[in-house]
Design an enzyme around this catalytic site. Structure first.
Site, PDB file in Angstrom:
ATOM      1  N   CYS A   2     -64.847 -12.086 -64.046  1.00  0.00           N
ATOM      2  CA  CYS A   2     -65.795 -11.230 -63.363  1.00  0.00           C
ATOM      3  C   CYS A   2     -66.501 -10.322 -64.371  1.00  0.00           C
ATOM      4  O   CYS A   2     -65.873  -9.783 -65.277  1.00  0.00           O
ATOM      5  CB  CYS A   2     -65.164 -10.353 -62.291  1.00  0.00           C
ATOM      6  SG  CYS A   2     -64.357 -11.285 -60.999  1.00  0.00           S
ATOM      7  N   ARG A  27     -67.845 -14.720 -68.149  1.00  0.00           N
ATOM      8  CA  ARG A  27     -66.621 -14.105 -67.626  1.00  0.00           C
ATOM      9  C   ARG A  27     -66.254 -14.639 -66.238  1.00  0.00           C
ATOM     10  O   ARG A  27     -65.175 -14.360 -65.729  1.00  0.00           O
ATOM     11  CB  ARG A  27     -66.805 -12.582 -67.531  1.00  0.00           C
ATOM     12  CG  ARG A  27     -67.063 -11.917 -68.856  1.00  0.00           C
ATOM     13  CD  ARG A  27     -67.350 -10.443 -68.653  1.00  0.00           C
ATOM     14  NE  ARG A  27     -66.166  -9.748 -68.210  1.00  0.00           N
ATOM     15  CZ  ARG A  27     -65.280  -9.173 -68.993  1.00  0.00           C
ATOM     16  NH1 ARG A  27     -65.458  -9.211 -70.297  1.00  0.00           N
ATOM     17  NH2 ARG A  27     -64.242  -8.569 -68.509  1.00  0.00           N
ATOM     18  N   TRP A  75     -65.369 -14.534 -60.705  1.00  0.00           N
ATOM     19  CA  TRP A  75     -64.361 -15.580 -60.858  1.00  0.00           C
ATOM     20  C   TRP A  75     -63.387 -15.344 -59.722  1.00  0.00           C
ATOM     21  O   TRP A  75     -62.697 -14.323 -59.687  1.00  0.00           O
ATOM     22  CB  TRP A  75     -63.668 -15.448 -62.216  1.00  0.00           C
ATOM     23  CG  TRP A  75     -62.703 -16.559 -62.483  1.00  0.00           C
ATOM     24  CD1 TRP A  75     -62.997 -17.795 -62.987  1.00  0.00           C
ATOM     25  CD2 TRP A  75     -61.280 -16.544 -62.284  1.00  0.00           C
ATOM     26  NE1 TRP A  75     -61.853 -18.548 -63.091  1.00  0.00           N
ATOM     27  CE2 TRP A  75     -60.783 -17.812 -62.672  1.00  0.00           C
ATOM     28  CE3 TRP A  75     -60.371 -15.605 -61.812  1.00  0.00           C
ATOM     29  CZ2 TRP A  75     -59.435 -18.152 -62.609  1.00  0.00           C
ATOM     30  CZ3 TRP A  75     -59.026 -15.941 -61.752  1.00  0.00           C
ATOM     31  CH2 TRP A  75     -58.570 -17.202 -62.150  1.00  0.00           C
ATOM     32  N   ASN A  99     -64.092  -5.662 -60.533  1.00  0.00           N
ATOM     33  CA  ASN A  99     -63.422  -6.653 -61.381  1.00  0.00           C
ATOM     34  C   ASN A  99     -61.960  -6.266 -61.421  1.00  0.00           C
ATOM     35  O   ASN A  99     -61.629  -5.114 -61.693  1.00  0.00           O
ATOM     36  CB  ASN A  99     -64.058  -6.595 -62.781  1.00  0.00           C
ATOM     37  CG  ASN A  99     -63.319  -7.457 -63.794  1.00  0.00           C
ATOM     38  OD1 ASN A  99     -62.591  -8.371 -63.414  1.00  0.00           O
ATOM     39  ND2 ASN A  99     -63.516  -7.151 -65.059  1.00  0.00           N
ATOM     40  N   GLY A 100     -61.064  -7.229 -61.152  1.00  0.00           N
ATOM     41  CA  GLY A 100     -59.631  -6.924 -61.165  1.00  0.00           C
ATOM     42  C   GLY A 100     -58.989  -7.387 -59.874  1.00  0.00           C
ATOM     43  O   GLY A 100     -59.550  -8.232 -59.156  1.00  0.00           O
ATOM     44  N   GLU A 478     -53.121 -27.212 -79.104  1.00  0.00           N
ATOM     45  CA  GLU A 478     -54.471 -26.668 -79.004  1.00  0.00           C
ATOM     46  C   GLU A 478     -55.491 -27.797 -78.758  1.00  0.00           C
ATOM     47  O   GLU A 478     -56.411 -27.629 -77.958  1.00  0.00           O
ATOM     48  CB  GLU A 478     -54.794 -25.883 -80.289  1.00  0.00           C
ATOM     49  CG  GLU A 478     -56.194 -25.338 -80.413  1.00  0.00           C
ATOM     50  CD  GLU A 478     -56.626 -24.408 -79.272  1.00  0.00           C
ATOM     51  OE1 GLU A 478     -55.790 -23.999 -78.457  1.00  0.00           O
ATOM     52  OE2 GLU A 478     -57.841 -24.130 -79.202  1.00  0.00           O
ATOM     53  N   LYS A 482     -57.935 -27.967 -75.515  1.00  0.00           N
ATOM     54  CA  LYS A 482     -59.404 -28.087 -75.607  1.00  0.00           C
ATOM     55  C   LYS A 482     -59.889 -29.228 -74.735  1.00  0.00           C
ATOM     56  O   LYS A 482     -60.840 -29.087 -73.993  1.00  0.00           O
ATOM     57  CB  LYS A 482     -59.848 -28.394 -77.059  1.00  0.00           C
ATOM     58  CG  LYS A 482     -59.854 -27.280 -78.053  1.00  0.00           C
ATOM     59  CD  LYS A 482     -60.789 -26.143 -77.774  1.00  0.00           C
ATOM     60  CE  LYS A 482     -60.221 -25.164 -76.795  1.00  0.00           C
ATOM     61  NZ  LYS A 482     -59.469 -24.050 -77.255  1.00  0.00           N
ATOM     62  N   GLU A 485     -59.393 -28.559 -70.800  1.00  0.00           N
ATOM     63  CA  GLU A 485     -60.190 -27.517 -70.141  1.00  0.00           C
ATOM     64  C   GLU A 485     -61.659 -27.894 -69.977  1.00  0.00           C
ATOM     65  O   GLU A 485     -62.300 -27.434 -69.047  1.00  0.00           O
ATOM     66  CB  GLU A 485     -60.010 -26.140 -70.781  1.00  0.00           C
ATOM     67  CG  GLU A 485     -60.586 -25.951 -72.139  1.00  0.00           C
ATOM     68  CD  GLU A 485     -60.275 -24.559 -72.710  1.00  0.00           C
ATOM     69  OE1 GLU A 485     -60.312 -23.584 -71.965  1.00  0.00           O
ATOM     70  OE2 GLU A 485     -60.005 -24.481 -73.920  1.00  0.00           O
ATOM     71  N   HIS A 501     -37.626 -38.622 -76.367  1.00  0.00           N
ATOM     72  CA  HIS A 501     -36.661 -37.964 -75.479  1.00  0.00           C
ATOM     73  C   HIS A 501     -37.187 -37.889 -74.049  1.00  0.00           C
ATOM     74  O   HIS A 501     -36.756 -37.041 -73.284  1.00  0.00           O
ATOM     75  CB  HIS A 501     -36.313 -36.572 -76.015  1.00  0.00           C
ATOM     76  CG  HIS A 501     -35.647 -36.631 -77.350  1.00  0.00           C
ATOM     77  ND1 HIS A 501     -34.339 -37.037 -77.505  1.00  0.00           N
ATOM     78  CD2 HIS A 501     -36.113 -36.385 -78.590  1.00  0.00           C
ATOM     79  CE1 HIS A 501     -34.036 -37.024 -78.798  1.00  0.00           C
ATOM     80  NE2 HIS A 501     -35.100 -36.630 -79.473  1.00  0.00           N
ATOM     81  N   LYS A 597     -64.026 -16.784 -69.226  1.00  0.00           N
ATOM     82  CA  LYS A 597     -63.767 -16.513 -70.635  1.00  0.00           C
ATOM     83  C   LYS A 597     -62.682 -15.476 -70.840  1.00  0.00           C
ATOM     84  O   LYS A 597     -61.838 -15.602 -71.709  1.00  0.00           O
ATOM     85  CB  LYS A 597     -65.076 -16.062 -71.299  1.00  0.00           C
ATOM     86  CG  LYS A 597     -64.977 -15.801 -72.790  1.00  0.00           C
ATOM     87  CD  LYS A 597     -64.825 -17.083 -73.555  1.00  0.00           C
ATOM     88  CE  LYS A 597     -64.650 -16.879 -75.044  1.00  0.00           C
ATOM     89  NZ  LYS A 597     -64.070 -18.075 -75.671  1.00  0.00           N
TER      90      LYS A 597
HETATM   91  O1  M6R Z   1     -59.079 -13.492 -75.049  1.00  0.00           O
HETATM   92  P1  M6R Z   1     -57.727 -14.076 -75.302  1.00  0.00           P
HETATM   93  O2  M6R Z   1     -57.598 -14.714 -76.636  1.00  0.00           O
HETATM   94  O3  M6R Z   1     -56.613 -13.121 -75.032  1.00  0.00           O
HETATM   95  O4  M6R Z   1     -57.607 -15.235 -74.213  1.00  0.00           O
HETATM   96  C1  M6R Z   1     -56.444 -15.973 -74.036  1.00  0.00           C
HETATM   97  C2  M6R Z   1     -56.734 -17.261 -73.301  1.00  0.00           C
HETATM   98  O5  M6R Z   1     -57.216 -16.997 -72.012  1.00  0.00           O
HETATM   99  C3  M6R Z   1     -57.757 -18.129 -74.032  1.00  0.00           C
HETATM  100  O6  M6R Z   1     -57.357 -18.365 -75.334  1.00  0.00           O
HETATM  101  C4  M6R Z   1     -57.953 -19.473 -73.308  1.00  0.00           C
HETATM  102  O7  M6R Z   1     -56.788 -20.216 -73.347  1.00  0.00           O
HETATM  103  C5  M6R Z   1     -59.114 -20.237 -73.950  1.00  0.00           C
HETATM  104  N1  M6R Z   1     -60.193 -20.364 -73.020  1.00  0.00           N
HETATM  105  C6  M6R Z   1     -58.785 -21.604 -74.348  1.00  0.00           C
HETATM  106  O8  M6R Z   1     -59.861 -22.247 -74.951  1.00  0.00           O
END
Ligand code: M6R
Length: 602
Positions: A2, A27, A75, A99-100, A478, A482, A485, A501, A597
């Site tokens: 948000c 956001r 969001w 927001n929250g 990671e 990527k 998502e 395993h 984000k």
């Molecule tokens: O802003 P931050 O690094 O604390 O965010 C943590 C995660 O929300 C963030 O890294 C998220 O996993 C990414 N969108 C992944 O690409």
């Protein structure tokens, strides 16, 4: 998670609100809306989906002269992304954006409904406006009503509220979600992040938790609880530029290409010949520190995990990693000899921020590794190392991860210097590799073309396993994150040695294995693990410096003698692979479904 924008002044209000939302759209992008108040009347407009829908819908809306406005990009947390659930939420004479999460909204809602309030949405936010109106009627004093409203809210919030009965005020409150007041020549501005204030004002007040108040054309009234507080304005960082795609198809693509340059920025002034120098870290911060406790979420968590291999190997220091959302509800045993290190791109992640506060309450020294100066996490931590990645707009984190890894690598060497765990020749080798790192992040056109062509073979299947060992295991995590998502394909990262395993049971030709095969670490072990999967017919893409004939596909990296250089090169390959797969599937790479984000709710 948000974005909020607000404005009071004489400039084009709608333009300011929509431009601000454009900067904050990353956001949250389930729906958007704004409310304008002029001459004592509020008009609100909302649209489901991306901001463009709201922009088209409100093309004919005009404003001139003095007015106030509040806006929101959502969001969804409570209730589906529908127009009714979009902000601003309205009562009979006031509108609110938030927001929250209001944690006690169910009980507040029941009470308000029993007293006659009529709710239109399924959101937690709507209780704010009804509660405020009930108190405003009772007290006949809007400021008092707003103060009482805020007192009754539990949870996290950044709130802006406007009221037709006091047409020259914007009420605001902040707890746990970011909110800034920009001081500009053409009026007062509100935003969830600096990005929406750039070009409008040079200074902002970064509100602390527990603050509330209101602005009017003549005054800014700020309180903490019942006590008035003097506002302190800070300069908005001059280097903060509104990010543009600059010819790239997506921000994520641009940010992948920027990595070479920003990694150079991360290193600037931090290497002195054969030593690491981090001037932000006071010598005393590391006094008495015997272990590190690293805490983060998502990609930042992967950076933390990868760094443990560096802290152990280079600094000979124990390093333990915590997922922030798990950590904060445990009863962790914390020792004052541990340095608590939080890693966050945004500096606003609710779970990471709360974990940081917990560690502080337990008396630990704290260090933030963060990309956003003045963010909540930076303000809370004892010390900060900024990653200097610049604004990252793609929801899928790329350059933020690259720079976090560099800062963690620098920190591991700083500790190594202090504890003399590396002999000078080895330290010099590390520093030479560090200096070389920006070069390996450059994206060769040929490589990108090749990944583009290859990507068409990886658009289906029943899942992806990204596998690696040692440092390359967190990198595999990671890579999988990527891909999932932005492509919505199922992907998992796994330590290669663990496949037998259990997970190897999934292997067949429709299971795609992305194998990280570095030349510098556990080469033979890794090859055996990959062969085990190939023997079970898994379709395999090998990434590494040596061609792996048994694999179905192969993407080359440069031979080198340093694992971190291989790490960085493989990171780029996986980022580009995810990008190209996502583009072929027709997805919105920068704003993938269901995500936002900056995750400011727990
Ligand atoms: O802003 P931050 O690094 O604390 O965010 C943590 C995660 O929300 C963030 O890294 C998220 O996993 C990414 N969108 C992944 O690409």
């Amino acid at each position: 998670m948000c974005g909020i924008v607000g404005y009071m002044g004489e400039s084009k209000i709608k333009r300011i609100l929509l431009d601000g939302l454009k900067e904050l759209e990353y956001r949250g992008y389930d729906s958007a809306g704004f409310a304008l108040m002029q001459n004592g009347r509020i008009e609100a407009y909302k649209a489901v989906g991306k901001l463009d829908n709201l922009i088209h819908k409100t093309e004919a809306v005009q404003s001139s002269g003095f007015g106030v406005g509040i806006a929101h990009t959502r969001w969804a947390t409570h209730g589906k992304p529908t127009e009714l659930n979009a902000h601003p939420h309205q009562g009979r004479f006031s509108h609110v954006v938030h927001n929250g999460i209001i944690e006690n909204y169910t009980e507040l809602k029941k009470k308000l409904q029993s007293e006659g309030a009529r709710f239109l949405s399924q959101t937690d936010t709507e209780v704010i406006v009804h509660l405020y109106e009930q108190l405003a009627e009772r007290h006949k004093d809007s400021a008092k009503a707003f103060e009482e409203t805020v007192k009754q809210l539990e949870g996290a919030y950044a709130i802006l509220l406007i009221d037709e009965r006091c047409e020259d005020r914007i009420f605001f409150a902040k707890k746990g979600s970011p909110l800034q007041i920009g001081l500009g020549e053409s009026g007062r501005f509100f935003a969830s992040s600096d990005a929406a204030l750039v070009g409008l004002c040079h200074e902002a007040i970064y509100l602390e938790d527990g603050c509330w108040g209101w602005v009017s054309p003549e005054s800014l009234n700020l309180f903490e609880g019942e006590s008035p507080v003097s506002p302190v304005a800070k300069a908005i960082p001059p280097t903060l530029h509104s990010a543009q795609k600059e010819g790239f198809r997506f921000f994520m693509e641009k940010e992948i290409y920027e990595q070479a340059q920003v990694l150079g920025d991360t290193l600037m002034g931090r290497l002195q010949e054969d030593r690491v120098h981090l001037e932000e870290i006071d010598r005393t911060l590391l006094d008495g520190v015997e272990a590190l406790r690293l805490c983060a979420c998502g990609t930042s968590y992967h950076a933390a995990l990868a760094s443990t291999y560096l802290f152990e190997r280079l600094s000979r220091m124990e390093a333990r990693v915590e997922i922030a959302s798990e950590f904060r509800y445990r009863d962790p045993v914390l020792k004052s000899s541990e340095l608590f290190v939080v890693i966050s791109q945004s500096g606003e992640t609710a779970d990471t921020l709360e974990a940081l506060k917990m560690a502080k309450r337990a008396g630990l020294k704290t260090l933030a590794i963060c990309n956003v100066d003045n963010s909540s996490i930076v303000r809370e931590a004892d010390a900060t190392l900024l990653t200097r990645a610049g604004i990252e707009k793609g929801v899928a984190s790329t350059k933020a991860f690259a720079t976090q890894m560099m800062v963690l690598w620098l920190l591991s060497l700083l500790i190594a210097q202090r504890h003399k765990t590396l002999d000078p020749a080895l330290l010099a080798q590390e520093i030479a590799a560090m200096r070389h790192a920006p070069q390996v992040l450059q994206v060769p056109e040929k490589l990108h073309d090749r990944i583009h062509r290859l990507s068409k073979r990886y658009l289906h299947g029943h899942g992806f396993f990204f596998i690696g060992r040692d440092l390359f295991y967190p990198l595999a995590l990671e890579g999988a994150l990527k891909l999932k998502e932005i492509s919505y394909l199922h992907a998992e990262g796994y330590p290669a040695g663990e496949m037998k395993h259990g997970p190897i049971a999934l292997a067949d030709s429709e299971l795609f294995t992305i194998a990280l095969l570095p030349g510098t670490l556990l080469k033979e072990k890794m090859r055996s693990n990959v062969e085990e999967l190939i023997a079970r017919d898994s379709t395999t893409l090998a990434i590494g410096p040596e061609c792996f004939d048994l694999a179905d596909d192969y993407l080359p990296t440069q031979p080198t003698d340093h694992p971190m250089l291989e790490f960085y090169e493989m990171m780029v390959v996986m980022q580009l692979l995810a990008l190209e797969i996502s583009i072929r599937l027709g997805n919105d790479v920068d704003m993938p479904r269901n995500l936002a984000k900056s995750v400011t709710v727990e």
